[in-house]
Enzyme design. Structure first.
Site, short mmCIF file in Angstrom:
data_model
loop_
_atom_site.label_atom_id
_atom_site.label_comp_id
_atom_site.label_asym_id
_atom_site.label_seq_id
_atom_site.Cartn_x
_atom_site.Cartn_y
_atom_site.Cartn_z
N SER A 243 5.50 5.36 4.86
CA SER A 243 5.87 5.26 5.79
C SER A 243 6.00 4.24 6.54
O SER A 243 4.52 4.08 7.65
CB SER A 243 6.91 6.26 6.37
N ASN B 156 4.64 0.67 12.73
CA ASN B 156 3.74 1.43 12.00
C ASN B 156 3.58 1.39 11.12
O ASN B 156 3.88 1.99 10.24
CB ASN B 156 3.31 2.80 13.08
#
Ligand code: NHR
Ligand code: GAR
Length: 225
Positions: free
Chosen positions: A145, A116
């Site tokens: 991230s 993700n």
């Protein structure tokens, strides 16, 4: 390498989206430029008629819509989503702006092979509305991230982060733009590492090139704002 030989080693990837699909586009561009040794086997959206589906169709990638509103429960949606994904036999599932929380059965099924991209410097600002929250908290830096997906929302091991400054003149939209520019750099990079066999999840941690990474993952400093 011959076309047939290079195709034989390509990682099959299924991309899940909910919206504009600019991260999907970054992956498509990486494939087109020869940089990214993957085959995007399908793009699946939980929302109909989003821009990401148009981007996929233009690139000749099969698209599917699985509207969560047509399912009685999260569990029922996730079971059908798993069935749909697995029909494409992917080696990796990529969440690219996918906005539905996934059940533990789903995350368990793809553990170590689902990524993700989350718009914050995890573990800061898990969940939604990250840009506004970073501004409200008075952060001098924000970022993005890429992480392995686990049952814990935005809590899986971080692979790579890019930091950007927060400017005094920022609003959430301006900051999001600066962050997204970095998203389109680090997501193809992480997918490439995975495709090359350099990246894996080991005992709940990120292993890159045979070494376990620290909590914040591999750091990339954005050199332009
Ligand atoms: N599922 C699990 N189990 N673990 C993760 O790490 C996940 C996940 C599902 C999605 C992406 C995530 C993000 O990067 C993601 C990571 C949606 C929500 C959310 O609250 C939160 C985090 C993320 C994605 N979704 C609402 C829901 O009820 C719906 C919001 C909407 O439709 O706009 O599912 O931030
Ligand atoms: C991206 O900025 C991504 O980080 C964020 O949504 C955007 C999707 O853009 N993801 C989340 O907020 C997940 N909850 P895109 O559809 O253009 O790739």
């Amino acid at each position: 390498m011959s076309q047939a030989a290079s195709q034989a080693i390509k990682l099959r990837v299924v991309v899940l989206i909910s919206g504009s699909g600019s991260n999907l586009q970054a992956l498509i561009d990486g494939v087109d430029s020869g940089d990214l040794p993957i085959e995007i086997a399908a793009v699946i959206s939980n929302r109909p008629e989003v821009m990401g589906l148009t981007r996929a169709s233009k690139a000749g990638i099969p698209t599917l819509v699985l509207d969560h509103k047509n399912f009685a429960s999260r569990e029922a949606f996730d079971i059908e989503l798993m069935r749909t994904i697995d029909a494409y036999t992917p080696g990796l599932v990529v969440l690219a702006g996918f906005m539905r929380i996934l059940t533990p059965a789903f995350t368990e099924h793809y553990l170590g092979r689902m990524l993700n991209i989350h718009p914050s410097l995890l573990p800061k600002f898990q969940g939604l509305h990250t840009h506004q929250r970073a501004i409200d908290a008075g952060e001098t830096h924000h970022g993005v991230s890429v992480h392995f997906v686990t049952a814990e929302l935005d809590g899986g091991p971080v692979i790579v982060q890019a930091r950007v400054p927060v400017l005094p003149t920022d609003d959430a939209g301006l900051l999001a733009k600066r962050v997204q520019k970095q998203e389109h750099v680090i997501y193809p990079l992480a997918v490439k590492w995975f495709a090359e066999g350099k990246l894996k999840m080991t005992n709940g941690k990120t292993e890159l090139n045979g070494e376990l990474l620290a909590e914040n993952g591999y750091q990339i400093e954005a050199n332009d704002i």
